[in-house]
Scaffold this motif. Structure first.
Motif, mmCIF file in Angstrom:
data_model
loop_
_atom_site.group_PDB
_atom_site.id
_atom_site.type_symbol
_atom_site.label_atom_id
_atom_site.label_comp_id
_atom_site.label_asym_id
_atom_site.label_seq_id
_atom_site.Cartn_x
_atom_site.Cartn_y
_atom_site.Cartn_z
ATOM 1 N N ILE A 1 -2.600 -13.162 8.510
ATOM 2 C CA ILE A 1 -1.189 -12.798 8.465
ATOM 3 C C ILE A 1 -0.717 -12.354 9.846
ATOM 4 C CG2 ILE A 1 -1.615 -10.381 7.816
ATOM 5 C CD1 ILE A 1 1.233 -12.649 6.498
ATOM 6 N N LEU B 1 5.098 -14.336 3.100
ATOM 7 C CA LEU B 1 4.779 -13.467 1.963
ATOM 8 C C LEU B 1 5.744 -13.699 0.802
ATOM 9 C CD1 LEU B 1 3.845 -10.144 3.788
ATOM 10 C CD2 LEU B 1 2.299 -11.652 2.518
ATOM 11 N N ALA C 1 5.231 -5.846 2.927
ATOM 12 C CA ALA C 1 4.929 -6.414 1.611
ATOM 13 C C ALA C 1 6.019 -6.071 0.600
ATOM 14 C CB ALA C 1 3.574 -5.905 1.125
#
Length: 304
Positions: free
Chosen positions: A150, A162, A279
């Motif tokens: 990532i 994501l 996230a």
């Protein structure tokens, strides 16, 4: 025209001269990366493997019965074996990788070890839209993205990627490895190994282009250059021409002069908090995370 050719033309034409690190990974590049993972300076692989071994039972329990395990950027299928050994009731395992021959060879070896495991390889660029096998009727899709890959994405690209995974894993979860901010000296050593394997890996982008696209150039006339930018919390890798270098690709010529560079990779480092914020912005719910004793590396369980 292939996407590799399009992207290389764009990179060589400038002005930024930057290209995705996914083009490192033909068969030779994948093999070189496996060598990097064994280097004494390269801490991420062994640190992440230790975390996976220590917590594999917890991960398997979180997957649940009948899950479809999807590994993005599967490579040699080394780390995922630690999960497969504990997750005894999987619906299927779906490794996704851009390097077809390397992936299929790794799948054949894994199938010999675990003949009862249903393996459904997908040769694709996982950063773009791709087609996966149908999800299980009674289980969840669980994504696995180890290696802190990532970090190769720019922050806005990481967010979009994501979000793509969040949609693909809807109702499931993602187990992802994230390299943490640390002493720049450790990072410098990891990306400038004494044996020069990372340098050969970096040069392989040009060799890959020679093999796949007929690029005319001398890869040995380019030096590997990697450094840590503390303002952006990232390692940058470049190829620097040793004197004027003329590259010819599909009838077009590009001159790189001393002081120019071809920017081949970024590796962003995060804090636990900054990655969890990213996230959440992508639509995941951070449910748990694990770090080693030195806080060099982290694993995150994100519910989709």
């Amino acid at each position: 025209m292939s996407s590799f050719a399009e992207d290389l033309h764009a990179a060589l034409a400038g002005p930024d001269r930057s290209i995705s690190p996914k083009y490192f990974y033909d068969t030779q590049g994948s093999a070189l990366f496996e060598q990097i993972c064994e280097l004494p300076e390269y801490y991420p692989t062994r640190t992440e493997l230790a975390l996976l071994r220590r917590h594999a039972g917890d991960f398997a329990e979180r997957m649940g019965h009948g899950a479809q395990l999807i590994e993005y950027g599967a490579g040699a299928l080394v780390k995922v074996r630690l999960l497969l050994e504990r997750a005894r009731h999987l619906h299927s395992f779906v490794p996704v990788d851009i390097s077809g021959p390397h992936l299929l060879a790794a799948c054949e070896a894994l199938q010999r070890e675990q003949p009862a495991l249903r393996i459904l390889p997908v040769v694709a660029d996982f950063t773009r839209m791709h087609v996966l096998p149908d999800p299980p009727a009674d289980g969840r899709r669980i994504g696995f993205f180890p290696g802190s890959s990532i970090g190769n994405f720019e922050p806005d690209e990481a967010l979009q990627f994501l979000r793509l995974l969040r949609e693909e894993l809807d109702g499931g979860a993602l187990l992802i490895g994230v390299d943490l901010i640390k002493d720049p000296a450790l990072l410098h050593a990891a990306y400038n190994d004494a044996q020069g394997v990372t340098a050969r890996f970096n040069q392989n982008l040009l060799r890959h282009a020679q093999r796949a696209l007929g690029l005319e150039c001398d890869p040995d006339a380019f030096d590997h250059y990697a450094f840590y930018d503390p303002r952006r919390h990232r390692i940058e890798m470049h190829l620097l021409p040793r004197g004027p270098q003329m590259l010819q690709l599909q009838g077009r010529q590009y001159l790189l002069s001393p002081g120019d560079s071809l920017h081949t990779e970024n590796s962003h480092k995060y804090s636990v908090e900054s990655f969890q914020a990213l996230a959440r912005e992508a639509g995941f719910r951070p449910a748990a995370h694990w770090t080693d004793a030195r806080d060099w590396f982290s694993l995150h369980w994100l519910e989709a």
